[in-house]
Scaffold this active site. Structure first.
Site, short mmCIF file in Angstrom:
data_model
loop_
_atom_site.label_atom_id
_atom_site.label_comp_id
_atom_site.label_asym_id
_atom_site.label_seq_id
_atom_site.Cartn_x
_atom_site.Cartn_y
_atom_site.Cartn_z
CB SER A 19 31.68 52.36 27.44
OG SER A 19 32.18 51.44 27.66
CG HIS A 43 30.20 53.43 31.54
ND1 HIS A 43 29.43 53.77 32.78
CD2 HIS A 43 30.25 52.35 31.18
CE1 HIS A 43 29.21 52.64 32.68
NE2 HIS A 43 29.36 51.53 31.91
CG ASP A 45 31.96 48.96 31.05
OD1 ASP A 45 31.07 49.03 31.81
OD2 ASP A 45 31.78 49.41 29.64
CG MET A 47 33.54 43.54 32.49
SD MET A 47 33.21 42.96 30.86
CE MET A 47 32.33 44.21 30.30
CG HIS A 76 29.10 49.36 34.81
ND1 HIS A 76 28.59 48.80 33.54
CD2 HIS A 76 28.32 48.28 35.63
CE1 HIS A 76 27.50 47.76 33.86
NE2 HIS A 76 27.46 47.60 35.12
CG MET A 78 29.43 44.61 34.79
SD MET A 78 29.88 45.07 33.00
CE MET A 78 31.09 46.38 33.21
CG MET A 146 23.17 46.33 33.03
SD MET A 146 24.31 47.54 32.42
CE MET A 146 25.09 46.80 31.08
CG ASP A 184 26.21 50.29 30.04
OD1 ASP A 184 26.89 50.12 28.86
OD2 ASP A 184 27.04 49.95 30.87
C1 DX5 Z 1 28.62 46.13 28.76
C2 DX5 Z 1 29.06 47.32 29.25
C3 DX5 Z 1 28.89 48.51 28.51
C4 DX5 Z 1 29.46 48.37 26.96
C5 DX5 Z 1 28.46 49.31 26.26
O1 DX5 Z 1 28.71 45.13 29.61
O2 DX5 Z 1 28.70 47.58 30.58
O3 DX5 Z 1 29.41 49.78 29.10
O4 DX5 Z 1 30.64 49.13 26.89
O5 DX5 Z 1 28.82 49.08 24.82
P1 DX5 Z 1 27.69 49.26 23.60
O6 DX5 Z 1 27.44 50.79 23.66
O7 DX5 Z 1 28.84 49.05 22.45
O8 DX5 Z 1 26.60 48.43 23.84
ZN ZN Z 2 29.11 49.58 31.39
#
Ligand code: DX5
Ligand code: ZN
Length: 235
Positions: A19, A43, A45, A47, A76, A78, A146, A184
């Site tokens: 990620s 990956h 992320d 947000m 991903h 969010m 998650m 994740d």
């Molecule tokens: C959290 C993200 C994850 C995050 C995971 O909201 O969706 O993808 O990057 O990070 P680690 O592996 O450090 O928990």
């Molecule tokens: Zn993620």
């Protein structure tokens, strides 16, 4: 390559997916290049400051990275309004998108992702029950369980999600679905053992990869631990 192709062919491939949330955003393409020899998925992320209390990146960053990488971009989302942004992310170079079941309109979002030619993922927060995912299992390529509440990297793995992972895998197997079950949050070479035993096969790891001195070695360590658990050999 951080995948293990098992036999028989209907057993899903084990895959470690770094990620970029935990990478150095000031030199993102260098961070990605550093792990690329060991992976085939990345990956991303996304947000929006609404669905989760954090802001990260949008389509322009995906487009910039796309110019530097041939990896599969596992995106991903969010965000509370994925319908508005699926096409811009696809146009920017996302290969697969994962939307959260908590935002609703799930059937329509799945149909839109299919229309756009995206690989289709559906995510559930730690406190969202299996039953919310169940009706959509035949319609998706990937289910993301998650293992932290989304929003930030570096949180602790939530073992209470393990039964839901097992429920998703059991339901997929019972229906003959070759589903990717992704996890994740808080995944490292230790926690990957438990999620593999529960039935996960795609392991997102942020801080356990990019906060290590040797990110590529970390990817290998996580994959080796998962493969050892699957084959019944203690790591
Ligand atoms: C959290 C993200 C994850 C995050 C995971 O909201 O969706 O993808 O990057 O990070 P680690 O592996 O450090 O928990
Ligand atoms: Zn993620």
């Amino acid at each position: 390559m951080a995948t293990v192709d098992p036999a028989p062919s209907d057993v899903p491939t084990l895959r470690v997916v770094p990620s970029i949330l935990s990478a150095d955003f000031g030199s993102l393409s260098d961070a990605v290049a550093g792990v690329t020899p060991g992976i085939d998925w990345l990956h991303v992320d996304v947000m929006d400051g609404h669905f989760v209390p954090n802001l990260t990146i949008g389509p322009p960053v995906v487009a910039s990275l796309r110019a530097h990488s041939d990896l599969f971009f596992d995106t991903h989302l969010m965000i509370t309004e994925p319908a508005r942004y699926l096409e811009p992310f696809r146009d920017a170079g996302a290969d697969g998108c994962t939307v959260h079941v908590e935002v609703g309109e799930t059937a329509a979002l799945i149909a839109l992702m299919r229309d756009l030619g995206l690989r289709v993922g559906l995510a559930a927060n730690p406190d969202t029950p299996f039953e919310a995912l169940e009706p959509f299992l035949p319609l998706v390529d990937l289910v993301l369980c998650m293992t932290v509440f989304p929003g930030f990297g570096g949180q602790s793995f939530m073992a209470e999600v393990l039964p839901k992972i097992a429920q998703v895998r059991a339901a997929a197997d019972a229906s003959g679905l070759t589903l990717d079950v992704e996890v994740d949050g808080g995944i490292d070479e230790h926690t990957v053992v438990d999620v593999t035993r529960a039935g996960a096969n795609v392991f997102v790891a942020g801080s356990a990869v990019f906060h290590r001195a040797d990110p590529l070695g970390a990817v290998s360590d996580i994959l080796r631990a998962a493969a050892a658990e699957r084959s019944g050999v203690a790591s």
